[in-house]
Motif scaffolding. Sequence first.
Motif, PDB file in Angstrom:
ATOM      1  N   VAL A  35      61.123  20.916 -78.562  1.00 25.30           N
ATOM      2  CA  VAL A  35      60.151  21.210 -77.506  1.00 25.30           C
ATOM      3  C   VAL A  35      59.482  22.563 -77.784  1.00 25.30           C
ATOM      4  CG1 VAL A  35      59.831  21.567 -75.032  1.00 25.30           C
ATOM      5  CG2 VAL A  35      61.411  19.797 -75.839  1.00 25.30           C
ATOM      6  N   LYS A  37      56.636  23.803 -76.448  1.00 26.83           N
ATOM      7  CA  LYS A  37      55.756  24.341 -75.397  1.00 26.83           C
ATOM      8  C   LYS A  37      55.943  25.860 -75.256  1.00 26.83           C
ATOM      9  CE  LYS A  37      59.101  23.630 -71.664  1.00 26.83           C
ATOM     10  NZ  LYS A  37      59.606  22.740 -70.614  1.00 26.83           N
ATOM     11  N   MET A 164      63.970   8.038 -69.210  1.00 34.13           N
ATOM     12  CA  MET A 164      64.108   9.492 -69.352  1.00 34.13           C
ATOM     13  C   MET A 164      64.482  10.093 -68.001  1.00 34.13           C
ATOM     14  SD  MET A 164      62.252  12.467 -68.484  1.00 34.13           S
ATOM     15  CE  MET A 164      61.107  13.666 -69.134  1.00 34.13           C
ATOM     16  N   ILE A 166      65.497  14.175 -66.006  1.00 26.62           N
ATOM     17  CA  ILE A 166      65.769  15.613 -66.017  1.00 26.62           C
ATOM     18  C   ILE A 166      66.687  15.857 -64.815  1.00 26.62           C
ATOM     19  CG2 ILE A 166      64.782  17.940 -65.949  1.00 26.62           C
ATOM     20  CD1 ILE A 166      61.998  16.590 -66.473  1.00 26.62           C
ATOM     21  N   MET A 196      68.979  18.436 -72.658  1.00 25.69           N
ATOM     22  CA  MET A 196      68.163  19.610 -72.968  1.00 25.69           C
ATOM     23  C   MET A 196      69.115  20.665 -73.550  1.00 25.69           C
ATOM     24  SD  MET A 196      65.792  19.162 -69.509  1.00 25.69           S
ATOM     25  CE  MET A 196      65.266  20.848 -69.451  1.00 25.69           C
ATOM     26  N   SER A 197      68.599  21.879 -73.772  1.00 26.74           N
ATOM     27  CA  SER A 197      69.426  22.878 -74.474  1.00 26.74           C
ATOM     28  C   SER A 197      70.799  23.094 -73.839  1.00 26.74           C
ATOM     29  CB  SER A 197      68.671  24.203 -74.560  1.00 26.74           C
ATOM     30  OG  SER A 197      67.543  24.054 -75.385  1.00 26.74           O
ATOM     31  N   ARG A 212      65.763  16.439 -75.978  1.00 27.19           N
ATOM     32  CA  ARG A 212      64.569  17.291 -75.859  1.00 27.19           C
ATOM     33  C   ARG A 212      65.041  18.747 -75.795  1.00 27.19           C
ATOM     34  NH1 ARG A 212      64.638  13.995 -71.380  1.00 27.19           N
ATOM     35  NH2 ARG A 212      64.792  15.922 -70.203  1.00 27.19           N
ATOM     36  N   LEU A 213      65.008  19.432 -76.939  1.00 27.83           N
ATOM     37  CA  LEU A 213      65.540  20.794 -76.981  1.00 27.83           C
ATOM     38  C   LEU A 213      64.461  21.817 -77.284  1.00 27.83           C
ATOM     39  CD1 LEU A 213      68.880  20.357 -78.996  1.00 27.83           C
ATOM     40  CD2 LEU A 213      68.399  19.798 -76.623  1.00 27.83           C
ATOM     41  N   GLY A 214      64.375  22.812 -76.416  1.00 28.77           N
ATOM     42  CA  GLY A 214      63.416  23.892 -76.612  1.00 28.77           C
ATOM     43  C   GLY A 214      64.104  25.189 -76.992  1.00 28.77           C
ATOM     44  N   THR A 215      64.705  25.854 -76.003  1.00 25.50           N
ATOM     45  CA  THR A 215      65.244  27.198 -76.237  1.00 25.50           C
ATOM     46  C   THR A 215      66.369  27.217 -77.279  1.00 25.50           C
ATOM     47  OG1 THR A 215      66.527  26.891 -74.212  1.00 25.50           O
ATOM     48  CG2 THR A 215      64.574  28.237 -74.045  1.00 25.50           C
ATOM     49  N   ARG A 221      61.051  31.093 -74.157  1.00 24.45           N
ATOM     50  CA  ARG A 221      59.612  30.823 -74.193  1.00 24.45           C
ATOM     51  C   ARG A 221      58.782  32.007 -73.713  1.00 24.45           C
ATOM     52  NH1 ARG A 221      61.623  25.614 -73.369  1.00 24.45           N
ATOM     53  NH2 ARG A 221      62.290  26.013 -71.252  1.00 24.45           N
TER      54      ARG A 221
HETATM   55  C1  PLP Z   1      60.896  22.399 -71.253  1.00 24.48           C
HETATM   56  C2  PLP Z   1      61.517  21.041 -71.269  1.00 24.48           C
HETATM   57  C3  PLP Z   1      62.603  20.744 -72.099  1.00 24.48           C
HETATM   58  C4  PLP Z   1      63.280  21.781 -72.996  1.00 24.48           C
HETATM   59  O1  PLP Z   1      64.090  22.602 -72.211  1.00 24.48           O
HETATM   60  P1  PLP Z   1      65.126  23.632 -72.903  1.00 24.48           P
HETATM   61  O2  PLP Z   1      66.018  23.991 -71.798  1.00 24.48           O
HETATM   62  O3  PLP Z   1      64.313  24.758 -73.414  1.00 24.48           O
HETATM   63  O4  PLP Z   1      65.816  22.883 -73.977  1.00 24.48           O
HETATM   64  C5  PLP Z   1      63.088  19.447 -72.095  1.00 24.48           C
HETATM   65  N1  PLP Z   1      62.545  18.494 -71.323  1.00 24.48           N
HETATM   66  C6  PLP Z   1      61.523  18.747 -70.497  1.00 24.48           C
HETATM   67  C7  PLP Z   1      60.979  17.647 -69.668  1.00 24.48           C
HETATM   68  C8  PLP Z   1      60.974  20.024 -70.440  1.00 24.48           C
HETATM   69  O5  PLP Z   1      59.948  20.259 -69.611  1.00 24.48           O
END
Ligand code: PLP
Length: 223
Positions: A35, A37, A164, A166, A196-197, A212-215, A221
């Motif tokens: 991720v 963003k 999916m 959250i 997620m993370s 879905r991994l961002g941080t 971010r």
């Molecule tokens: C931002 C986001 C993520 C990533 O989140 P992290 O905690 O940074 O891994 C995953 N899924 C969705 C829908 C997001 O908006």
Amino acid sequence: MINSISDRFTDVYDGISGLASEQGIGFDDITLVAVSKRQDERKIVSALDFGHRVFGENKIQDTALKWPALKLRYTGVKLHLIGPLQTNKVKDALILFDVIHTLDRPKLALKLKNAIDELEVSPTFYIQLNTGEEEQKSGIIPSEANDFINYCVHDLSLPITGLMCIPPANEPPAPHFALLKKYAKNHHLPFLSMGMSNDYDTAILLGATTLRLGTALFGERDN
Ligand SMILES: *Cc1c(COP(=O)(O)O)cnc(C)c1O
């Protein structure tokens, strides 16, 4: 910074491999959506240089600014939309993204159906469930999920590959992941976008196919 991105990716790949093998599957059975963003473009380039090709973004406009140029430099990039989709942005989304994780209402489903036929694109979709029934969160609520999934799959013949969710930030994620899995199983949908993370270990344990991994991959971010 450049090295630390490849270190982070290596660590996360290793972590996923270990958790996957405990489930009797391999790293390749899991799709890791990085991720990107609100991340510095240099970090994204480092991830591409590392060899990663699957990225997630939550906004159409940011994606349109950043990704077309990167896609010219790197082949094989797949983009996943993980943020809410407005009906007036459907065509833009279908041009930019290969996979959309946030299909969550009949009006959007119908718009997507019509736009796919017109643009002759072949995306795949996840239906987003609001498993925590949170007011501020998008996703179809569980009591309406069966009808909505049937509408998308059978009435519209949309290419739905999975579900999916959250989970609410302040609750243990496991019951939400388990509920998502139950709905997917009942509808014979093979893919589960969850994890997620902070909770991807639990997600893999409960059958996630798509993380879905961002941080964890890029660090904090920008705002
Ligand atoms: C931002 C986001 C993520 C990533 O989140 P992290 O905690 O940074 O891994 C995953 N899924 C969705 C829908 C997001 O908006």
